[in-house]
Scaffold this motif. Structure first.
Motif, PDB file in Angstrom:
ATOM      1  N   GLN A 146      89.976  56.835  60.984  1.00 18.99           N
ATOM      2  CA  GLN A 146      88.810  57.609  60.568  1.00 18.99           C
ATOM      3  C   GLN A 146      87.751  56.716  59.921  1.00 18.99           C
ATOM      4  O   GLN A 146      86.562  56.882  60.164  1.00 18.99           O
ATOM      5  CB  GLN A 146      89.227  58.707  59.588  1.00 18.99           C
ATOM      6  N   ALA A 147      88.200  55.748  59.135  1.00 16.80           N
ATOM      7  CA  ALA A 147      87.263  54.861  58.449  1.00 16.80           C
ATOM      8  C   ALA A 147      86.570  53.884  59.397  1.00 16.80           C
ATOM      9  O   ALA A 147      85.455  53.448  59.132  1.00 16.80           O
ATOM     10  CB  ALA A 147      87.986  54.088  57.353  1.00 16.80           C
ATOM     11  N   THR A 148      87.210  53.541  60.507  1.00 14.81           N
ATOM     12  CA  THR A 148      86.624  52.573  61.433  1.00 14.81           C
ATOM     13  C   THR A 148      85.961  53.237  62.634  1.00 14.81           C
ATOM     14  O   THR A 148      85.404  52.556  63.483  1.00 14.81           O
ATOM     15  CB  THR A 148      87.689  51.574  61.950  1.00 14.81           C
ATOM     16  N   THR A 149      86.005  54.575  62.692  1.00 15.35           N
ATOM     17  CA  THR A 149      85.374  55.292  63.795  1.00 15.35           C
ATOM     18  C   THR A 149      83.863  55.238  63.621  1.00 15.35           C
ATOM     19  O   THR A 149      83.353  55.496  62.531  1.00 15.35           O
ATOM     20  CB  THR A 149      85.845  56.760  63.823  1.00 15.35           C
ATOM     21  N   PRO A 150      83.158  54.917  64.694  1.00 12.18           N
ATOM     22  CA  PRO A 150      81.700  54.861  64.600  1.00 12.18           C
ATOM     23  C   PRO A 150      81.114  56.192  64.170  1.00 12.18           C
ATOM     24  O   PRO A 150      81.623  57.257  64.543  1.00 12.18           O
ATOM     25  CB  PRO A 150      81.261  54.521  66.031  1.00 12.18           C
ATOM     26  N   ASP A 151      80.048  56.133  63.395  1.00  9.65           N
ATOM     27  CA  ASP A 151      79.373  57.356  62.959  1.00  9.65           C
ATOM     28  C   ASP A 151      78.878  58.166  64.147  1.00  9.65           C
ATOM     29  O   ASP A 151      78.779  59.378  64.076  1.00  9.65           O
ATOM     30  CB  ASP A 151      78.193  57.027  62.037  1.00  9.65           C
ATOM     31  N   ASP A 152      78.570  57.497  65.260  1.00  4.05           N
ATOM     32  CA  ASP A 152      78.108  58.193  66.463  1.00  4.05           C
ATOM     33  C   ASP A 152      79.140  59.221  66.909  1.00  4.05           C
ATOM     34  O   ASP A 152      78.791  60.335  67.281  1.00  4.05           O
ATOM     35  CB  ASP A 152      77.880  57.214  67.619  1.00  4.05           C
ATOM     36  N   LEU A 153      80.434  58.832  66.896  1.00  7.06           N
ATOM     37  CA  LEU A 153      81.485  59.746  67.333  1.00  7.06           C
ATOM     38  C   LEU A 153      81.586  60.920  66.370  1.00  7.06           C
ATOM     39  O   LEU A 153      81.650  62.064  66.792  1.00  7.06           O
ATOM     40  CB  LEU A 153      82.839  59.042  67.425  1.00  7.06           C
ATOM     41  N   SER A 154      81.584  60.632  65.081  1.00  4.30           N
ATOM     42  CA  SER A 154      81.680  61.703  64.093  1.00  4.30           C
ATOM     43  C   SER A 154      80.516  62.675  64.246  1.00  4.30           C
ATOM     44  O   SER A 154      80.691  63.887  64.183  1.00  4.30           O
ATOM     45  CB  SER A 154      81.693  61.125  62.680  1.00  4.30           C
TER      46      SER A 154
END
Length: 130
Positions: free
Chosen positions: A116-124
């Motif tokens: 969750q911490a390394t997921t790009p903000d684009d995906l979120s």
């Protein structure tokens, strides 16, 4: 899974720097296969760290598998759901050695938090808009 493979490298690096993860898998010598829809990420864990990854399960298999749809994993990565909730709702299932999967539950929770911490903000952001 998320349009590029850097998430694996980034997540594994973050996990391997986490002392809590190291303690949780200190005595585990095995592998975990994450089945993300049609994609697979295999993680070899030994002496407290992930020492190898592959985009397939090698011939000798995996100790256990975490199986879920791409949407379920995207929800986990975006922080929309916790690993425990995904298991409870059967969005993600375990296959294989259930004893080891249960024993490593804390380690898997930590892995998901780093994911969750390394997921790009684009995906979120994309997932929030759905």
């Amino acid at each position: 899974m998320f349009g590029n493979e850097s998430w694996v490298t980034e997540t594994v690096a973050a996990v391997n720097d986490d002392e809590a993860f190291e303690r949780a898998v200190r005595y585990f010598d095995g592998s975990v296969a994450m089945e993300i829809g049609d994609d697979i990420v295999w993680l070899k864990v030994y002496r407290g760290e992930i020492i190898d990854t592959e985009p397939y399960v090698p011939q000798f298999g995996a100790t256990f598998r975490l199986v879920g749809s791409e949407r379920a994993w995207q929800r986990l990565a975006a922080g929309e759901t916790s690993f425990s909730q995904a298991l409870y709702e059967t969005d993600v299932r375990t296959k294989g050695n259930k004893l080891e999967a249960n024993r490593l539950r804390d380690a898997i929770e930590l892995f998901v938090r780093h994911l969750q911490a390394t997921t790009p903000d684009d995906l979120s952001r994309m997932e929030a808009e759905r």
